[in-house]
Write an enzyme that holds these catalytic residues in place. Structure first.
Site, PDB file in Angstrom:
ATOM      1  N   GLY A  37       0.818  -1.217   0.000  1.00  0.00           N
ATOM      2  CA  GLY A  37       0.000   0.000   0.000  1.00  0.00           C
ATOM      3  C   GLY A  37       0.847   1.260   0.000  1.00  0.00           C
ATOM      4  O   GLY A  37       1.947   1.263   0.557  1.00  0.00           O
ATOM      5  N   ARG A 101       0.986  -5.750  -5.101  1.00  0.00           N
ATOM      6  CA  ARG A 101       1.214  -6.698  -4.000  1.00  0.00           C
ATOM      7  C   ARG A 101       1.713  -8.061  -4.478  1.00  0.00           C
ATOM      8  O   ARG A 101       1.596  -9.055  -3.754  1.00  0.00           O
ATOM      9  CB  ARG A 101      -0.068  -6.855  -3.181  1.00  0.00           C
ATOM     10  CG  ARG A 101      -0.477  -5.603  -2.410  1.00  0.00           C
ATOM     11  CD  ARG A 101      -1.499  -5.902  -1.339  1.00  0.00           C
ATOM     12  NE  ARG A 101      -1.919  -4.688  -0.641  1.00  0.00           N
ATOM     13  CZ  ARG A 101      -1.286  -4.174   0.410  1.00  0.00           C
ATOM     14  NH1 ARG A 101      -0.209  -4.758   0.867  1.00  0.00           N
ATOM     15  NH2 ARG A 101      -1.729  -3.071   0.987  1.00  0.00           N
ATOM     16  N   ASP A 132       6.171  -7.973   4.650  1.00  0.00           N
ATOM     17  CA  ASP A 132       6.221  -9.007   3.615  1.00  0.00           C
ATOM     18  C   ASP A 132       7.219  -8.659   2.520  1.00  0.00           C
ATOM     19  O   ASP A 132       7.955  -9.515   2.036  1.00  0.00           O
ATOM     20  CB  ASP A 132       4.833  -9.191   2.975  1.00  0.00           C
ATOM     21  CG  ASP A 132       3.956 -10.105   3.820  1.00  0.00           C
ATOM     22  OD1 ASP A 132       4.503 -11.032   4.437  1.00  0.00           O
ATOM     23  OD2 ASP A 132       2.742  -9.868   3.873  1.00  0.00           O
ATOM     24  N   LYS A 158       8.566   0.668   5.064  1.00  0.00           N
ATOM     25  CA  LYS A 158       7.380   1.467   4.733  1.00  0.00           C
ATOM     26  C   LYS A 158       6.120   0.818   5.247  1.00  0.00           C
ATOM     27  O   LYS A 158       5.962  -0.404   5.119  1.00  0.00           O
ATOM     28  CB  LYS A 158       7.284   1.602   3.197  1.00  0.00           C
ATOM     29  CG  LYS A 158       6.005   2.188   2.716  1.00  0.00           C
ATOM     30  CD  LYS A 158       5.222   1.341   1.721  1.00  0.00           C
ATOM     31  CE  LYS A 158       4.760   0.014   2.215  1.00  0.00           C
ATOM     32  NZ  LYS A 158       3.690  -0.604   1.424  1.00  0.00           N
ATOM     33  N   THR A 159       5.246   1.509   5.830  1.00  0.00           N
ATOM     34  CA  THR A 159       3.830   1.151   6.026  1.00  0.00           C
ATOM     35  C   THR A 159       3.189   2.152   6.981  1.00  0.00           C
ATOM     36  O   THR A 159       3.751   2.467   8.036  1.00  0.00           O
ATOM     37  CB  THR A 159       3.597  -0.292   6.548  1.00  0.00           C
ATOM     38  OG1 THR A 159       2.184  -0.456   6.735  1.00  0.00           O
ATOM     39  CG2 THR A 159       4.293  -0.635   7.849  1.00  0.00           C
ATOM     40  N   ASP A 161       0.809   1.502   8.691  1.00  0.00           N
ATOM     41  CA  ASP A 161       0.316   0.737   9.838  1.00  0.00           C
ATOM     42  C   ASP A 161       1.239   0.835  11.049  1.00  0.00           C
ATOM     43  O   ASP A 161       0.824   0.564  12.173  1.00  0.00           O
ATOM     44  CB  ASP A 161       0.158  -0.751   9.478  1.00  0.00           C
ATOM     45  CG  ASP A 161      -0.903  -0.966   8.417  1.00  0.00           C
ATOM     46  OD1 ASP A 161      -1.512   0.031   7.976  1.00  0.00           O
ATOM     47  OD2 ASP A 161      -1.126  -2.119   8.015  1.00  0.00           O
ATOM     48  N   MET A 206      -7.504   2.569   9.416  1.00  0.00           N
ATOM     49  CA  MET A 206      -6.623   1.578   8.808  1.00  0.00           C
ATOM     50  C   MET A 206      -5.584   1.079   9.791  1.00  0.00           C
ATOM     51  O   MET A 206      -5.291   1.711  10.796  1.00  0.00           O
ATOM     52  CB  MET A 206      -5.936   2.146   7.576  1.00  0.00           C
ATOM     53  CG  MET A 206      -6.531   1.595   6.318  1.00  0.00           C
ATOM     54  SD  MET A 206      -5.555   1.982   4.887  1.00  0.00           S
ATOM     55  CE  MET A 206      -6.645   1.344   3.626  1.00  0.00           C
ATOM     56  N   GLY A 207      -5.012  -0.013   9.418  1.00  0.00           N
ATOM     57  CA  GLY A 207      -4.043  -0.740  10.228  1.00  0.00           C
ATOM     58  C   GLY A 207      -4.419  -2.188  10.046  1.00  0.00           C
ATOM     59  O   GLY A 207      -5.288  -2.686  10.760  1.00  0.00           O
ATOM     60  N   GLU A 267      -9.130  -1.353  11.939  1.00  0.00           N
ATOM     61  CA  GLU A 267      -9.721  -2.291  10.970  1.00  0.00           C
ATOM     62  C   GLU A 267      -9.364  -3.742  11.284  1.00  0.00           C
ATOM     63  O   GLU A 267     -10.094  -4.659  10.933  1.00  0.00           O
ATOM     64  CB  GLU A 267      -9.344  -1.925   9.531  1.00  0.00           C
ATOM     65  CG  GLU A 267      -7.880  -2.035   9.208  1.00  0.00           C
ATOM     66  CD  GLU A 267      -7.541  -1.775   7.748  1.00  0.00           C
ATOM     67  OE1 GLU A 267      -8.419  -1.440   6.954  1.00  0.00           O
ATOM     68  OE2 GLU A 267      -6.351  -1.902   7.413  1.00  0.00           O
TER      69      GLU A 267
HETATM   70  P1  FBP Z   1       1.144  -2.009   3.597  1.00  0.00           P
HETATM   71  O1  FBP Z   1       1.351  -2.868   4.802  1.00  0.00           O
HETATM   72  O2  FBP Z   1       1.452  -2.667   2.330  1.00  0.00           O
HETATM   73  O3  FBP Z   1       1.865  -0.701   3.756  1.00  0.00           O
HETATM   74  O4  FBP Z   1      -0.402  -1.625   3.490  1.00  0.00           O
HETATM   75  C1  FBP Z   1      -1.127  -1.228   4.582  1.00  0.00           C
HETATM   76  C2  FBP Z   1      -2.561  -0.944   4.271  1.00  0.00           C
HETATM   77  O5  FBP Z   1      -2.763   0.433   4.030  1.00  0.00           O
HETATM   78  C3  FBP Z   1      -3.442  -1.447   5.409  1.00  0.00           C
HETATM   79  O6  FBP Z   1      -3.601  -0.463   6.395  1.00  0.00           O
HETATM   80  C4  FBP Z   1      -4.711  -1.829   4.709  1.00  0.00           C
HETATM   81  O7  FBP Z   1      -5.411  -2.856   5.354  1.00  0.00           O
HETATM   82  C5  FBP Z   1      -4.229  -2.329   3.390  1.00  0.00           C
HETATM   83  O8  FBP Z   1      -3.027  -1.644   3.120  1.00  0.00           O
HETATM   84  C6  FBP Z   1      -5.200  -2.106   2.286  1.00  0.00           C
HETATM   85  O9  FBP Z   1      -4.706  -2.717   1.156  1.00  0.00           O
HETATM   86  P2  FBP Z   1      -5.177  -2.429  -0.321  1.00  0.00           P
HETATM   87  O10 FBP Z   1      -4.458  -1.182  -0.763  1.00  0.00           O
HETATM   88  O11 FBP Z   1      -4.688  -3.612  -1.059  1.00  0.00           O
HETATM   89  O12 FBP Z   1      -6.667  -2.254  -0.301  1.00  0.00           O
END
Ligand code: FBP
Length: 486
Positions: A37, A101, A132, A158-159, A161, A206-207, A267
């Site tokens: 993400g 992803r 990951d 990066k994230t 979360d 989110m998280g 979430e």
């Molecule tokens: P990353 O761990 O890849 O940074 O993504 C986090 C996130 O934003 C989560 O908070 C959320 O559940 C998920 O991505 C949503 O994924 P998508 O963009 O595939 O809908």
């Protein structure tokens, strides 16, 4: 007409003193890709890579793979030029390259990766991603090493979360900006609730798994309730118990004439509630085996039948590339508000209960990076080139001491192999970088507990306001980083 976007892109960032010493050398060819993400600051990682590469040698080349790891496998790439990087400095978004992803896991994918790296004669590959993706960075490094390919692989933490951290990695980039972006809106909603006096706001945040974002936002805004997934799991609170806790708060506040309130729901909560966790695990297995809900065990079936129809359907939706439920698609905020409404009805409660639902997630992932993330990301990128130059591979670019001023920041690296642990994924034991969950004995959760009880009843709402890019508050860090660092 001047725009904030153009002006922000022109602003300079700060580099910590140790990084300024990038030594000149022969030209390098480095590939970069975004993975997972978006998170605010990604462009500054790329800008840091680009500037450091050109400091090493003006003939160096930065190649951007398009659409995430699949761009590497499918040889979709572009040589990045200064003019385009200059338009995105200090701005959010992964749109410069796009992200994805795709995971590189099969022998065929590793062989393809190697072939593309060799064809492009890469000296280095930088993977900007979460747990990951950094796990993947290690395995790509391992494959290249075993096949004697001299391309250095570097991961960038990066994230939004905030769950990619450890004693070495103090924070993942994007968490600072995203949690501040959500906190601004939550603060506004808190004040609206106290002004309009008639709504209960159910806000999902989110998280994917960990509740760091919710915890940070709770400390920033003092809502009436903030659920913390890790605590739910530890105390084994059932869905009914949680609903009952919220209903108690609604009734108590109503008895004080307050028919309004704000509740934050991470979430990932859904997967921490013991009986829902069991249900999801069973559903994951049944979906993989092509079976239906009639094959659920009676315990899981009871839990499934208790859920509203639309939530049932959302739990049956497509899984992500790791076989997980896509929690951002599950309307947990509605699940809770509906169950609270039924509970109040069951109790014959006189409390007025008008819920309003929100989900803050995607809107925080591409906002202008805060001053912290803008500087942090640039330094992470810059450091990655220094690591490639010093022949490091299978490591994460790390900047330490980041709760202090940039002049005190220390570039470092984390050996990814040492960060790997064994975990069960999709029924198999795999080596992965573990997600860092909220530490219930840690200073951040303790700070939250100090306020929790009184915030349920009193209106102690705080509004942090928007992220600042100039003035005395531009360097504010998150409460999480502040509390964890001192
Ligand atoms: P990353 O761990 O890849 O940074 O993504 C986090 C996130 O934003 C989560 O908070 C959320 O559940 C998920 O991505 C949503 O994924 P998508 O963009 O595939 O809908």
């Amino acid at each position: 007409m001047k725009t904030l976007t153009d002006e922000r892109a022109k602003e300079s960032v700060r580099v910590c003193p140790d990084l300024d010493k990038v030594s000149k050398g022969s030209p390098l060819r480095v590939g970069v890709l975004f993975s997972g993400g978006p998170a605010p600051g990604g462009n500054n990682v790329v800008a840091g890579l680009f500037d450091a590469l050109h400091k090493v040698n003006k003939e160096s080349i930065l190649i951007g793979f398009l659409g995430g790891p699949s761009g590497l496998l499918e040889e979709k790439f572009r040589i990045l030029e200064k003019f385009e990087i200059d338009t995105v400095r200090n701005l959010g978004g992964f749109d410069l390259l796009g992200t994805g992803r795709t995971k590189i896991t099969t022998e065929e994918q590793f062989a393809l990766t190697k072939a593309v790296i060799q064809k492009l004669q890469l000296d280095g590959l930088v993977i900007i991603g979460g747990d990951d993706s950094n796990t993947n960075a290690y395995f790509i490094h391992d494959y290249l090493k075993k096949n004697e390919v001299k391309c250095r692989v570097i991961g960038i933490p990066k994230t939004i979360d905030g769950d990619l951290k450890s004693s070495e990695v103090e924070i993942s980039f994007g968490f600072d900006t995203a949690s501040k972006t959500y906190s601004e809106i939550i603060g506004n909603i808190c004040i609206d609730a106290k002004s309009s006096l008639k709504y209960w706001h159910f806000i999902k945040l989110m998280g994917r798994t960990a509740s760091h974002v919710t915890l940070e936002c709770a400390l920033q805004t003092s809502p009436n309730i903030a659920l913390i997934g890790e605590e739910i799991s530890q105390k084994k609170w059932t869905l009914k118990e949680l609903v009952s806790q919220i209903a108690d708060c609604v009734e108590k506040r109503a008895s004080l004439g307050k028919n309004y309130g704000v509740i934050l729901i991470p979430e990932g909560t859904i997967e921490f509630i013991p009986e829902v966790k069991v249900l999801i695990k069973e559903l994951n297995r049944l979906i993989e085996e092509g079976k239906g809900t009639s094959d659920l065990t009676s315990e899981a079936k009871d839990c499934f039948n208790e859920l509203p129809k639309d939530i049932q359907n959302q739990l049956l939706e497509d899984r992500d590339s790791h076989g997980n439920v896509q929690v951002s698609h599950i309307e947990t905020e509605k699940l809770f508000s509906r169950m609270v409404a039924s509970e109040l009805k069951r109790r014959g409660s006189k409390a007025k209960f008008n819920p309003v639902h929100h989900f803050f997630g995607y809107e925080g992932r591409c906002s202008f990076p805060s001053e912290f993330d803008a500087n942090y990301c640039y330094n992470l990128g810059y450091n990655a080139i220094r690591l490639i130059q010093s022949q490091k591979s299978g490591v994460m670019s790390v900047i330490q001491n980041v709760a202090k001023d940039v002049t005190d920041w220390k570039p470092a690296f984390l050996d990814l192999e040492k960060a790997l642990v064994e975990e069960e994924r999709g029924g198999k034991i795999k080596k992965v970088i573990a997600k860092s969950l909220v530490d219930l004995g840690g200073p951040v959760f303790k700070a939250f507990l100090e306020e929790r009880e009184k915030n349920r009843i009193e209106d102690n709402y705080k509004r942090p306001g928007p992220i600042q890019f100039s003035g005395p508050l531009k360097n504010l860090i998150t409460k999480t980083l502040e509390l964890e660092s001192f």
